[in-house]
Design a protein around this motif. Structure first.
Motif, PDB file in Angstrom:
ATOM      1  N   ILE A  37       3.786   2.578   2.708  1.00 39.64           N
ATOM      2  CA  ILE A  37       4.152   3.491   2.489  1.00 39.64           C
ATOM      3  C   ILE A  37       3.930   4.669   2.791  1.00 39.64           C
ATOM      4  CG2 ILE A  37       5.922   5.575   1.034  1.00 39.64           C
ATOM      5  CD1 ILE A  37       6.553   2.898  -1.222  1.00 39.64           C
ATOM      6  N   ASP A  38       4.263   5.808   4.020  1.00 37.25           N
ATOM      7  CA  ASP A  38       3.601   6.554   4.146  1.00 37.25           C
ATOM      8  C   ASP A  38       4.020   8.677   4.106  1.00 37.25           C
ATOM      9  OD1 ASP A  38       0.078   7.530   4.466  1.00 37.25           O
ATOM     10  OD2 ASP A  38       1.789   9.242   5.398  1.00 37.25           O
ATOM     11  N   LYS A  39       4.096   9.369   3.852  1.00 35.71           N
ATOM     12  CA  LYS A  39       5.126  10.701   3.978  1.00 35.71           C
ATOM     13  C   LYS A  39       4.946  10.970   4.513  1.00 35.71           C
ATOM     14  CE  LYS A  39       2.310  13.902   1.477  1.00 35.71           C
ATOM     15  NZ  LYS A  39       2.348  15.073   0.423  1.00 35.71           N
ATOM     16  N   LEU A  40       3.998  10.302   6.048  1.00 33.34           N
ATOM     17  CA  LEU A  40       3.261  11.186   7.253  1.00 33.34           C
ATOM     18  C   LEU A  40       4.628  10.444   8.475  1.00 33.34           C
ATOM     19  CD1 LEU A  40       0.416  13.331   6.839  1.00 33.34           C
ATOM     20  CD2 LEU A  40       2.141  13.952   6.512  1.00 33.34           C
ATOM     21  N   ALA A  41       5.465  10.801   9.266  1.00 35.61           N
ATOM     22  CA  ALA A  41       5.849   9.923  10.275  1.00 35.61           C
ATOM     23  C   ALA A  41       5.297   9.744  11.607  1.00 35.61           C
ATOM     24  CB  ALA A  41       6.955  11.267  10.480  1.00 35.61           C
ATOM     25  N   GLU A  42       3.671  10.277  11.467  1.00 38.67           N
ATOM     26  CA  GLU A  42       3.158  10.257  12.273  1.00 38.67           C
ATOM     27  C   GLU A  42       2.086   9.215  12.047  1.00 38.67           C
ATOM     28  OE1 GLU A  42       1.367  14.075  10.552  1.00 38.67           O
ATOM     29  OE2 GLU A  42       2.937  13.136  11.339  1.00 38.67           O
ATOM     30  N   LEU A  43       1.385   8.934  10.621  1.00 44.38           N
ATOM     31  CA  LEU A  43       1.014   8.416  10.052  1.00 44.38           C
ATOM     32  C   LEU A  43       1.671   6.462  10.025  1.00 44.38           C
ATOM     33  CD1 LEU A  43      -1.216  10.007   7.497  1.00 44.38           C
ATOM     34  CD2 LEU A  43      -2.233   9.598   9.880  1.00 44.38           C
ATOM     35  N   VAL A  44       2.761   6.935  10.063  1.00 49.45           N
ATOM     36  CA  VAL A  44       4.381   5.470   9.279  1.00 49.45           C
ATOM     37  C   VAL A  44       3.808   4.760  10.833  1.00 49.45           C
ATOM     38  CG1 VAL A  44       5.975   4.257   9.293  1.00 49.45           C
ATOM     39  CG2 VAL A  44       5.386   6.596   7.492  1.00 49.45           C
ATOM     40  N   ARG A  45       3.645   5.448  11.997  1.00 51.22           N
ATOM     41  CA  ARG A  45       3.862   4.907  13.359  1.00 51.22           C
ATOM     42  C   ARG A  45       2.516   4.594  13.130  1.00 51.22           C
ATOM     43  NH1 ARG A  45       5.874   7.260  19.110  1.00 51.22           N
ATOM     44  NH2 ARG A  45       7.163   6.988  18.605  1.00 51.22           N
ATOM     45  N   ALA A  46       1.448   5.130  13.264  1.00 50.39           N
ATOM     46  CA  ALA A  46      -0.451   4.300  13.571  1.00 50.39           C
ATOM     47  C   ALA A  46      -0.112   2.943  12.755  1.00 50.39           C
ATOM     48  CB  ALA A  46      -1.292   5.614  12.645  1.00 50.39           C
ATOM     49  N   SER A  47       0.182   3.067  11.361  1.00 50.10           N
ATOM     50  CA  SER A  47       0.510   1.715  10.608  1.00 50.10           C
ATOM     51  C   SER A  47       1.123   0.571  11.627  1.00 50.10           C
ATOM     52  CB  SER A  47       0.614   2.148   8.972  1.00 50.10           C
ATOM     53  OG  SER A  47      -0.123   0.842   8.779  1.00 50.10           O
ATOM     54  N   GLN A  48       2.414   1.171  11.306  1.00 49.73           N
ATOM     55  CA  GLN A  48       3.128  -0.030  12.530  1.00 49.73           C
ATOM     56  C   GLN A  48       2.043  -0.103  13.940  1.00 49.73           C
ATOM     57  OE1 GLN A  48       6.781   2.636  13.274  1.00 49.73           O
ATOM     58  NE2 GLN A  48       7.503   1.369  11.311  1.00 49.73           N
ATOM     59  N   MET A  49       1.914  -0.087  14.325  1.00 42.33           N
ATOM     60  CA  MET A  49       1.213  -0.099  15.444  1.00 42.33           C
ATOM     61  C   MET A  49      -0.043  -1.059  15.193  1.00 42.33           C
ATOM     62  SD  MET A  49       0.916   3.376  17.644  1.00 42.33           S
ATOM     63  CE  MET A  49       2.282   3.840  18.785  1.00 42.33           C
ATOM     64  N   ASN A  50      -1.073  -0.542  13.921  1.00 42.26           N
ATOM     65  CA  ASN A  50      -1.768  -0.949  14.151  1.00 42.26           C
ATOM     66  C   ASN A  50      -1.507  -2.580  13.580  1.00 42.26           C
ATOM     67  OD1 ASN A  50      -4.432  -1.740  13.356  1.00 42.26           O
ATOM     68  ND2 ASN A  50      -4.845  -0.586  11.373  1.00 42.26           N
ATOM     69  N   LEU A  51      -0.376  -2.977  12.523  1.00 40.32           N
ATOM     70  CA  LEU A  51      -0.280  -4.163  12.425  1.00 40.32           C
ATOM     71  C   LEU A  51       0.602  -4.997  13.305  1.00 40.32           C
ATOM     72  CD1 LEU A  51       1.433  -3.359   9.085  1.00 40.32           C
ATOM     73  CD2 LEU A  51      -0.457  -4.721   9.035  1.00 40.32           C
ATOM     74  N   ASP A  97       0.751  -1.031  -0.190  1.00 38.63           N
ATOM     75  CA  ASP A  97      -0.154   0.068   0.454  1.00 38.63           C
ATOM     76  C   ASP A  97       0.605   1.432   0.161  1.00 38.63           C
ATOM     77  OD1 ASP A  97      -1.470   2.176   0.422  1.00 38.63           O
ATOM     78  OD2 ASP A  97      -3.035   1.223   1.867  1.00 38.63           O
ATOM     79  N   PRO A  98       0.895   2.062  -0.868  1.00 38.20           N
ATOM     80  CA  PRO A  98       1.925   2.822  -0.988  1.00 38.20           C
ATOM     81  C   PRO A  98       1.172   4.214  -0.941  1.00 38.20           C
ATOM     82  CG  PRO A  98       0.797   3.283  -3.197  1.00 38.20           C
ATOM     83  CD  PRO A  98       0.454   1.289  -2.346  1.00 38.20           C
ATOM     84  N   ALA A  99       0.185   4.363  -0.703  1.00 37.96           N
ATOM     85  CA  ALA A  99      -0.449   5.049   0.946  1.00 37.96           C
ATOM     86  C   ALA A  99      -1.164   5.110   2.040  1.00 37.96           C
ATOM     87  CB  ALA A  99      -1.222   6.019  -0.088  1.00 37.96           C
ATOM     88  N   CYS A 100      -0.150   3.972   2.811  1.00 37.38           N
ATOM     89  CA  CYS A 100      -1.682   3.638   3.491  1.00 37.38           C
ATOM     90  C   CYS A 100      -1.615   3.731   4.788  1.00 37.38           C
ATOM     91  CB  CYS A 100      -0.246   2.345   4.263  1.00 37.38           C
ATOM     92  SG  CYS A 100       1.597   2.824   5.432  1.00 37.38           S
ATOM     93  N   GLY A 101      -1.715   5.818   4.779  1.00 39.74           N
ATOM     94  CA  GLY A 101      -2.139   6.153   6.043  1.00 39.74           C
ATOM     95  C   GLY A 101      -2.386   5.464   7.203  1.00 39.74           C
ATOM     96  N   THR A 102      -2.903   5.008   8.084  1.00 35.52           N
ATOM     97  CA  THR A 102      -3.093   3.928   9.407  1.00 35.52           C
ATOM     98  C   THR A 102      -3.094   2.357   8.929  1.00 35.52           C
ATOM     99  OG1 THR A 102      -5.454   4.360   9.522  1.00 35.52           O
ATOM    100  CG2 THR A 102      -4.360   6.271  10.799  1.00 35.52           C
ATOM    101  N   GLY A 103      -2.962   2.367   8.169  1.00 30.99           N
ATOM    102  CA  GLY A 103      -2.864   0.684   7.379  1.00 30.99           C
ATOM    103  C   GLY A 103      -4.050  -0.415   7.440  1.00 30.99           C
ATOM    104  N   GLY A 104      -5.746   0.212   6.778  1.00 32.16           N
ATOM    105  CA  GLY A 104      -6.826  -0.247   6.713  1.00 32.16           C
ATOM    106  C   GLY A 104      -6.231  -1.257   6.650  1.00 32.16           C
ATOM    107  N   PHE A 105      -5.502  -0.887   4.830  1.00 35.05           N
ATOM    108  CA  PHE A 105      -5.653  -2.227   4.282  1.00 35.05           C
ATOM    109  C   PHE A 105      -4.127  -3.272   4.138  1.00 35.05           C
ATOM    110  CE2 PHE A 105      -7.004   0.989   1.014  1.00 35.05           C
ATOM    111  CZ  PHE A 105      -8.194   1.220   0.116  1.00 35.05           C
ATOM    112  N   LEU A 106      -3.715  -3.210   5.019  1.00 36.11           N
ATOM    113  CA  LEU A 106      -2.542  -4.232   5.914  1.00 36.11           C
ATOM    114  C   LEU A 106      -3.057  -4.826   6.421  1.00 36.11           C
ATOM    115  CD1 LEU A 106       1.110  -1.622   5.761  1.00 36.11           C
ATOM    116  CD2 LEU A 106      -0.727  -3.449   3.613  1.00 36.11           C
TER     117      LEU A 106
END
Length: 604
Positions: A397-411, A343-352
């Motif tokens: 992938i996401d360009k915003l650091a806070e969304l990268v962290r939110a996605s990592q936490m979600n997974l 997901d190249p615009a993963c945001g908070t990681g919903g699709f992942l």
């Protein structure tokens, strides 16, 4: 001799009229449907399924005589096992209010609960649930009660217990759908009472979730992520709890250095707020809670991280599940565990997250069969296989650091793959990314790409260095386009990420599919990919993100040879006359999407 006919069974069909809802405790009773009643029914379910009380020992709207006035009805009265339902035998009283009602409310606040408890001589425990969850212990000794009859407690006792205590793992129970309310209350408490911005409250709360899961996994004896009533009600006890949680978080940082790279990072909550959140969460076993329940609860609070100023909107869970199920259905089942997904615009990681849950189910079915139906053994092997598979095959992938962290936490919350979520701007040249991103993600590497890219003409890409990477910047134009919305370029970039023959599911505004001025995009798509299908989403699908843009999920298959082109007449660029596998579904309402109505049609 004729075979005996099977015995006929009668199925009771209950028709619930509009404006009514069934009572969880009293069979056959219908209640008026109100926001407060929904809270009360959720609490009642929690008392049975999570606290362990028997339905027969609970009574909703039990009349209690207060003073010389007429009897008032308490929301839920709890009696000792098998006891007669009399006011003098009530052990615990529960008051459930709308989620916007504060404990200080003059009519429906904590004082109302105290008055009911005072009027019920043997009632020792009280629970108030509204904007917060507060528990009380009443002093039954008259000599002591004259000073301070009500003491703060962490919770009411579990069924069979005399008082709340530091918990062992064996005391924990998997959470039910009520976990969403718990997450929401805790997050709102941090926002309001601890005066934290919503986004800050979100990430501080997730730190506690990580501590909770770590303690369940590694703890033994008395769990560190647990607080007694005595600890919660005094400053020294709260300080001891803070020390225990701080030690857990140090170990969490060591386990997840890519999520918490700053070794000096700590939990930034005051001790009182920390004690409140621990008390809310402590009785649940999150590692034993189903992914669907955790996903729904996470969804309740994750929307606060959506960055509308960057065109990023939270993707509802059912849209994620829909896209992932459609994508996997285009591959043979034998290949599902081999697919590499981005997901190249993963945001908070919903699709992942949806991908992880899908893969979990595939692996569990295999292990369940392998271990002869032994669910515990199957789940144990599923967890280890899932982590290994996700660490190899799931990327974001996401360009915003806070969304990268939110996605990592979600997974990490759902099984892992979090190590492969990196920070980069997917639209810039890959050569400009830093090493951590470019080492993990490259063009033509993925079997599946799924995304909901940022939308908006107010977010134009006008850097010529970026635009010149894309054929769409010149396709069908007399002169190179000098500015394009990001969602246009994401279509091409997603296809670039795919291997030949790879699949793409992308959420797009309907304007791309219907606007005459964007016909060049549709033509270009048909020179690059086979159109498998399109799902028209309901207008209200993204209403929680304050946008009513009409959207669709477009499903494409990358051509096997990029030099291959399709010669298409402009007037028929989206005609159905081609011998393609094509499925176009119009979903009129969110209910239809949730039910899957029309989505199981076979392609032709």
């Amino acid at each position: 001799m004729a075979a005996d006919k099977p015995a006929e069974t009668t199925v009771e069909v209950v028709s619930i009229p509009p404006g009514k809802m069934p009572c969880y405790i009293h069979h056959g009773v219908l209640r008026k449907e109100t926001p407060e009643e929904h809270v009360r029914q959720r609490v009642a379910r929690s008392l049975v399924e999570e606290y362990g009380y028997d339905r027969d020992d609970l009574h909703i709207e039990f009349p209690v005589k207060v003073g010389s006035g007429r009897a008032k009805r308490v929301d839920i009265a709890i009696f000792p096992p098998g006891a007669e339902h009399k006011q003098e035998l009530i052990k615990t009283i529960v008051e459930a209010k709308r989620e916007d009602v504060r404990p200080s409310d003059k009519k429906a606040g904590i004082e109302q609960l105290k008055s009911y408890m005072s009027a019920s001589l043997r009632c020792k425990w009280g629970l108030w649930v509204g904007a917060e969850m507060l528990a009380l212990e009443k002093e039954l000794d008259e000599k002591k009660s004259s000073k301070n009859p009500f003491l703060d407690a962490t919770d009411i006792p579990l069924a069979g217990a005399e008082k709340p205590k530091r918990l062992h793992f064996s005391d924990l129970v998997p959470a039910t759908n009520g976990l969403s309310s718990v997450f929401r209350r805790a997050h709102n408490y941090l926002h309001v009472n601890a005066s934290l911005p919503k986004e800050k409250a979100f990430f501080e709360f997730l730190k506690l979730i990580f501590c909770k899961i770590y303690d369940e996994t590694e703890g033994h004896g008395d769990l560190a992520f647990s607080v007694t009533s005595e600890e919660k009600k005094n400053a020294l006890g709260q300080k001891k709890l803070a020390g225990r949680i701080s030690e857990i978080f140090k170990k969490v940082r060591e386990r997840y250095p890519f999520i918490f790279p700053d070794i000096s990072e700590k939990i930034e909550l005051d001790n009182r707020s920390l004690a409140y959140c621990v008390a809310e969460l402590q009785k649940f076993s999150l590692i034993q809670t189903g992914s669907d329940v955790k996903g729904e609860a996470y969804e309740e609070i994750v929307n606060v991280t959506s960055r509308r100023d960057h065109g990023a909107f939270f993707t509802p869970r059912n849209v994620c599940d829909l896209a992932i199920n459609m994508l996997f259905s285009t591959y043979p089942k034998s290949e599902h565990l081999k697919l590499k997904i981005l997901d190249p615009a993963c945001g908070t990681g919903g699709f992942l997250r949806a991908t992880l849950i899908y893969l979990n189910d595939v692996i569990f079915d295999q292990e369940h069969q392998k271990w002869g139906g032994d669910e515990k053994e199957a789940q144990r092997h599923t967890s280890s296989r899932l982590k290994s598979l996700c660490d190899q095959n799931i990327y974001g992938i996401d360009k915003l650091a806070e969304l990268v962290r939110a996605s990592q936490m979600n997974l990490a919350l759902h099984g892992d793959g979090s190590t492969n979520v990196v920070r980069a701007n997917s639209l810039t040249p890959v050569g400009e990314w830093d090493g951590s991103a470019s080492d993990k993600v490259g063009l033509e590497q993925f079997d599946v790409v799924v995304t909901n890219p940022p939308f908006g003409s107010r977010l134009p890409i006008d850097d010529p260095h970026i635009l010149e990477q894309y054929e769409l910047s010149t396709f069908g134009a007399k002169a190179p386009r000098t500015s394009m919305p990001p969602e246009h370029l994401f279509i091409e970039r997603c296809l670039q990420f795919l291997k030949p023959g790879g699949r793409l599911a992308i959420v797009l505004p309907d304007s791309i599919l219907t606007n005459p001025g964007l016909e060049f995009i549709r033509k270009w798509i048909l020179t690059q990919a086979w159109l498998i299908g399109s799902v028209d989403l309901p207008r209200e699908m993204f209403a929680r993100s304050d946008t009513h843009t009409l959207t669709s999920v477009l499903l494409l298959k990358n051509l096997l040879n990029r030099k291959q082109t399709l010669s298409l007449a402009a007037e028929s660029c989206l005609s159905m006359t081609y011998s393609w596998q094509l499925l176009i579904v119009s979903v009129g309402t969110c209910e239809e999407l949730l039910s899957g109505k029309g989505l199981l049609m076979e392609t032709k």
